[in-house]
Design a protein around this motif. Sequence first.
Motif, PDB file in Angstrom:
ATOM      1  N   ARG A 167     -14.677  10.037   6.996  1.00 53.26           N
ATOM      2  CA  ARG A 167     -14.299  10.231   8.395  1.00 53.26           C
ATOM      3  C   ARG A 167     -13.909   8.894   9.032  1.00 53.26           C
ATOM      4  NH1 ARG A 167     -19.827  12.756  10.507  1.00 53.26           N
ATOM      5  NH2 ARG A 167     -20.130  14.323   8.875  1.00 53.26           N
ATOM      6  N   ILE A 168     -14.697   7.871   8.734  1.00 51.25           N
ATOM      7  CA  ILE A 168     -14.450   6.561   9.343  1.00 51.25           C
ATOM      8  C   ILE A 168     -13.176   5.936   8.775  1.00 51.25           C
ATOM      9  CG2 ILE A 168     -15.392   4.251   9.697  1.00 51.25           C
ATOM     10  CD1 ILE A 168     -18.186   5.489   9.646  1.00 51.25           C
ATOM     11  N   TYR A 169     -12.916   6.141   7.470  1.00 48.70           N
ATOM     12  CA  TYR A 169     -11.632   5.679   6.931  1.00 48.70           C
ATOM     13  C   TYR A 169     -10.494   6.287   7.756  1.00 48.70           C
ATOM     14  CZ  TYR A 169     -14.240   4.709   2.518  1.00 48.70           C
ATOM     15  OH  TYR A 169     -15.129   4.274   1.564  1.00 48.70           O
ATOM     16  N   GLY A 170     -10.561   7.616   7.994  1.00 48.53           N
ATOM     17  CA  GLY A 170      -9.495   8.286   8.731  1.00 48.53           C
ATOM     18  C   GLY A 170      -9.356   7.757  10.141  1.00 48.53           C
ATOM     19  N   ALA A 171     -10.493   7.532  10.810  1.00 53.41           N
ATOM     20  CA  ALA A 171     -10.459   7.013  12.179  1.00 53.41           C
ATOM     21  C   ALA A 171      -9.868   5.612  12.220  1.00 53.41           C
ATOM     22  CB  ALA A 171     -11.874   7.011  12.755  1.00 53.41           C
ATOM     23  N   ALA A 172     -10.315   4.761  11.299  1.00 56.63           N
ATOM     24  CA  ALA A 172      -9.898   3.356  11.307  1.00 56.63           C
ATOM     25  C   ALA A 172      -8.427   3.195  10.927  1.00 56.63           C
ATOM     26  CB  ALA A 172     -10.774   2.553  10.350  1.00 56.63           C
ATOM     27  N   PHE A 173      -7.999   3.905   9.884  1.00 59.23           N
ATOM     28  CA  PHE A 173      -6.648   3.700   9.367  1.00 59.23           C
ATOM     29  C   PHE A 173      -5.591   4.367  10.242  1.00 59.23           C
ATOM     30  CE2 PHE A 173      -8.715   3.665   4.859  1.00 59.23           C
ATOM     31  CZ  PHE A 173      -9.442   2.538   5.215  1.00 59.23           C
ATOM     32  N   SER A 174      -5.978   5.384  11.025  1.00 63.76           N
ATOM     33  CA  SER A 174      -5.015   6.004  11.935  1.00 63.76           C
ATOM     34  C   SER A 174      -4.911   5.244  13.253  1.00 63.76           C
ATOM     35  CB  SER A 174      -5.402   7.467  12.208  1.00 63.76           C
ATOM     36  OG  SER A 174      -6.686   7.574  12.786  1.00 63.76           O
ATOM     37  N   TRP A 175      -5.897   4.403  13.561  1.00 65.34           N
ATOM     38  CA  TRP A 175      -5.863   3.588  14.790  1.00 65.34           C
ATOM     39  C   TRP A 175      -5.084   2.299  14.575  1.00 65.34           C
ATOM     40  CZ3 TRP A 175      -8.050   4.348  19.721  1.00 65.34           C
ATOM     41  CH2 TRP A 175      -8.074   3.227  20.555  1.00 65.34           C
ATOM     42  N   ASN A 176      -5.312   1.626  13.446  1.00 65.02           N
ATOM     43  CA  ASN A 176      -4.737   0.310  13.192  1.00 65.02           C
ATOM     44  C   ASN A 176      -4.194   0.269  11.764  1.00 65.02           C
ATOM     45  OD1 ASN A 176      -4.275  -2.467  12.657  1.00 65.02           O
ATOM     46  ND2 ASN A 176      -5.832  -3.069  14.136  1.00 65.02           N
ATOM     47  N   GLY A 177      -2.939  -0.082  11.623  1.00 66.88           N
ATOM     48  CA  GLY A 177      -2.287  -0.091  10.311  1.00 66.88           C
ATOM     49  C   GLY A 177      -2.709  -1.226   9.405  1.00 66.88           C
ATOM     50  N   GLN A 178      -3.493  -2.194   9.907  1.00 67.04           N
ATOM     51  CA  GLN A 178      -4.011  -3.264   9.063  1.00 67.04           C
ATOM     52  C   GLN A 178      -5.261  -2.735   8.357  1.00 67.04           C
ATOM     53  OE1 GLN A 178      -2.272  -6.169   8.696  1.00 67.04           O
ATOM     54  NE2 GLN A 178      -0.800  -5.118  10.025  1.00 67.04           N
ATOM     55  N   ILE A 179      -5.119  -2.324   7.100  1.00 68.43           N
ATOM     56  CA  ILE A 179      -6.184  -1.601   6.396  1.00 68.43           C
ATOM     57  C   ILE A 179      -6.957  -2.550   5.481  1.00 68.43           C
ATOM     58  CG2 ILE A 179      -6.670   0.257   4.752  1.00 68.43           C
ATOM     59  CD1 ILE A 179      -4.234   1.715   5.874  1.00 68.43           C
ATOM     60  N   PRO A 180      -8.243  -2.723   5.710  1.00 71.07           N
ATOM     61  CA  PRO A 180      -9.050  -3.601   4.845  1.00 71.07           C
ATOM     62  C   PRO A 180      -9.163  -3.042   3.429  1.00 71.07           C
ATOM     63  CG  PRO A 180     -10.180  -3.091   6.918  1.00 71.07           C
ATOM     64  CD  PRO A 180      -9.029  -2.152   6.811  1.00 71.07           C
ATOM     65  N   ALA A 181      -9.499  -3.904   2.476  1.00 69.40           N
ATOM     66  CA  ALA A 181      -9.743  -3.476   1.096  1.00 69.40           C
ATOM     67  C   ALA A 181     -10.966  -2.561   1.046  1.00 69.40           C
ATOM     68  CB  ALA A 181      -9.949  -4.698   0.204  1.00 69.40           C
ATOM     69  N   PHE A 182     -11.075  -1.801  -0.033  1.00 72.08           N
ATOM     70  CA  PHE A 182     -12.119  -0.781  -0.189  1.00 72.08           C
ATOM     71  C   PHE A 182     -13.518  -1.354   0.013  1.00 72.08           C
ATOM     72  CE2 PHE A 182     -14.730   1.790  -3.338  1.00 72.08           C
ATOM     73  CZ  PHE A 182     -14.875   2.891  -2.502  1.00 72.08           C
ATOM     74  N   GLU A 183     -13.855  -2.391  -0.720  1.00 71.56           N
ATOM     75  CA  GLU A 183     -15.199  -2.950  -0.628  1.00 71.56           C
ATOM     76  C   GLU A 183     -15.455  -3.559   0.747  1.00 71.56           C
ATOM     77  OE1 GLU A 183     -17.693  -2.567  -2.500  1.00 71.56           O
ATOM     78  OE2 GLU A 183     -16.682  -1.592  -4.172  1.00 71.56           O
ATOM     79  N   GLU A 184     -14.442  -4.188   1.322  1.00 69.18           N
ATOM     80  CA  GLU A 184     -14.596  -4.761   2.651  1.00 69.18           C
ATOM     81  C   GLU A 184     -14.835  -3.665   3.689  1.00 69.18           C
ATOM     82  OE1 GLU A 184     -14.816  -7.099   6.000  1.00 69.18           O
ATOM     83  OE2 GLU A 184     -15.043  -7.644   3.887  1.00 69.18           O
ATOM     84  N   MET A 185     -14.089  -2.572   3.579  1.00 65.80           N
ATOM     85  CA  MET A 185     -14.273  -1.463   4.513  1.00 65.80           C
ATOM     86  C   MET A 185     -15.681  -0.892   4.385  1.00 65.80           C
ATOM     87  SD  MET A 185     -12.507  -0.018   6.880  1.00 65.80           S
ATOM     88  CE  MET A 185     -13.360   1.020   8.065  1.00 65.80           C
ATOM     89  N   ASN A 186     -16.148  -0.760   3.172  1.00 67.93           N
ATOM     90  CA  ASN A 186     -17.489  -0.216   2.951  1.00 67.93           C
ATOM     91  C   ASN A 186     -18.578  -1.139   3.500  1.00 67.93           C
ATOM     92  OD1 ASN A 186     -16.423   2.038   1.755  1.00 67.93           O
ATOM     93  ND2 ASN A 186     -16.691   1.305  -0.343  1.00 67.93           N
ATOM     94  N   ARG A 187     -18.363  -2.445   3.421  1.00 65.12           N
ATOM     95  CA  ARG A 187     -19.321  -3.384   4.014  1.00 65.12           C
ATOM     96  C   ARG A 187     -19.401  -3.164   5.532  1.00 65.12           C
ATOM     97  NH1 ARG A 187     -17.323  -7.074   0.131  1.00 65.12           N
ATOM     98  NH2 ARG A 187     -15.760  -7.902   1.589  1.00 65.12           N
ATOM     99  N   ARG A 188     -18.255  -3.015   6.146  1.00 61.49           N
ATOM    100  CA  ARG A 188     -18.228  -2.824   7.595  1.00 61.49           C
ATOM    101  C   ARG A 188     -18.955  -1.530   7.996  1.00 61.49           C
ATOM    102  NH1 ARG A 188     -12.001  -4.686   9.242  1.00 61.49           N
ATOM    103  NH2 ARG A 188     -12.018  -6.641   8.055  1.00 61.49           N
ATOM    104  N   ILE A 189     -18.685  -0.471   7.248  1.00 62.91           N
ATOM    105  CA  ILE A 189     -19.324   0.814   7.563  1.00 62.91           C
ATOM    106  C   ILE A 189     -20.833   0.721   7.340  1.00 62.91           C
ATOM    107  CG2 ILE A 189     -19.462   3.251   6.925  1.00 62.91           C
ATOM    108  CD1 ILE A 189     -16.484   3.068   6.143  1.00 62.91           C
ATOM    109  N   SER A 190     -21.234   0.075   6.270  1.00 71.19           N
ATOM    110  CA  SER A 190     -22.662  -0.085   5.992  1.00 71.19           C
ATOM    111  C   SER A 190     -23.371  -0.760   7.155  1.00 71.19           C
ATOM    112  CB  SER A 190     -22.873  -0.915   4.721  1.00 71.19           C
ATOM    113  OG  SER A 190     -22.363  -0.262   3.586  1.00 71.19           O
TER     114      SER A 190
END
Length: 613
Positions: A427-450
């Motif tokens: 859900r958060i991937y969808g929210a983040a990537f639809s708001w801002n086109g600058q998409i972090p790498a997988f592990e970086e995104m997971n760190r932020r969500i954690s």
Amino acid sequence: MYIIPEPQKMHLEEGEYTIRFDRKIVLDVSCPAEAYEYAGLLQEELAGCMGYGPAVTRGASGKAAVVLSVDPGLGEEEYRLEVGADGIGITGGARRGLLYGVQTLRQIVRQTGPCVPCMSIHDFPDIKNRGFYHDVTRGRIPTLSYLKKLADNLAFYKINQMQLYIEHSYLFEELSEMWRDDTPLTAQDILEFDAYCRKLNIELIPNISCFGHLYKLLRTKTYEHLCELPDPREQSFGFVDRMMHHTIDVTNEESLALIKRMIEEFMPLFTSKHFNIGADETFDLGKGRSLAEAERIGVKRLYIDHVRKLCEFLVEKGRIPMFWGDIVCDFPEVIKELPPETICLNWGYDRNQSDESTRKLAEAGAVQYSCPGVSGWNQLVNRLDAAYENIKRMCTYARQYHTEGVLTTDWGDYGHINHPDFGIPGRIYGAAFSWNGQIPAFEEMNRRISRVEFGDQSEQFVSVMAQIADSQVFGWDHAVWYIEGYAGRLLSPAEAAQVAERLKGARTALTGLEQIADRLCRMMPQLPVQTKEMLHACLVAIRGAELLQKIGVWIGGREFGAEPVIAVDGKRLAAELEEWFLFYKEVWRSVSRESELYRIQDVVFGYADLLRG
């Protein structure tokens, strides 16, 4: 410090501002009435982070810690957040922008506490419509309290639309045959949830299946004659059968009248002007009762005529129609026959999803949403790596082809066995990537969500969770296929050989699952209470996955020609399954109504009986 979605513009400055207990949250006179609700969200967040929540007032105050205001010169969802030595200011273009500025400050104080770094943020979304689609039909019907918790979470990450997938899980007044063995949502549930979503600036869009996927409706004694394939009630229940069949006979005039009646009953419960009629996966169309008409005018014509009639009906009622685009994508030129305001929901869930369908629909002039998925269906724990790649691609295509929105989906095929909170990262991937086109790498995104969502100081929780799905060689889908007798029919010899080859890794999979459970247990002391509840659900799911690996080894030789790599005591495994299911039921009932838990129980206990045999 992380903010999700990442702001469009952010500048950190020297210094910090400390929110003291004797300061106030001040609503400027420019704020709408709803701003009081947003101030309450911030007050509650501050109290949870710091032990005290500043009082809320309106108008001028010399003790302001946070000032909320509205500037009509900004866009509806645009906001500015300024933190200086004298305090914090949040200015929104309208109530949505104001809410999103508050949500950003909530995320900041979760990580900093009362000492907030000086900064300036100017933020707004790339894509106007950012939605989430939740299956409440194919196994789980959530409790109303869980749905509200879900809406809170969506609003926290700036999602502004939501849909609930309904086949039979709403209490239609004249269709008791359809829902009599279920625990359906009621009209009052929908009205209360719609009002709750409105407070969070989430548009709750109605959705009912109006073409295919009408399993329980078309198996009633009253309406089985409207099923495309004859005698549906003679077939025993099966998860696979439910997904593959039960399309309505569009050549029978009663069909359209019934669907319109359902729409007219359901539609007034929502304040949204949209309505999703479904119309996906009409696999049986033209193969049964409509065969003669299909031979005369073609299956494509049968399909688009039914969709057009429903869309025109909705437009007459002042609604904007939506429908799934998987069928029409094979002949997109017929899009021009639909009312011009119709929205085509273009779904594609592959890890390496191409842009072909998005491009074809764009070239045909379709108004469309890009619809990726959180990859949780048919399995105990979501495949987060697949979800990330899929959502990243579909959000990229949304920008490339200028779609009207993004709708991230969470389906529950085969009983919705996975806990719905396992879809939170998706859900958060969808929210983040639809708001801002600058998409972090997988592990970086997971760190932020954690850190932001789960309060994990180590920032490893989501990455560990992502390993669960990858540490399995035999899944819930295989278990369902085998016990329902479909394995031999759904798998080619080459695919069966691939399963047998995978089963050689069962011992390694069991070791990997054990290690993941151990890592999660060791993380527990550092996690907040709400995350520990999620972690408990993970541990129960891991135990279920371990038992599935053993079942896979046990049946592998019978169905897939696999060599057993571990010894399996059938009677002991049967008892372990039954003991595990007791804990599974407790987790289920913590967020879901009873709904179709009994169908999962039938599969689990069916295996226990087989193992004892």
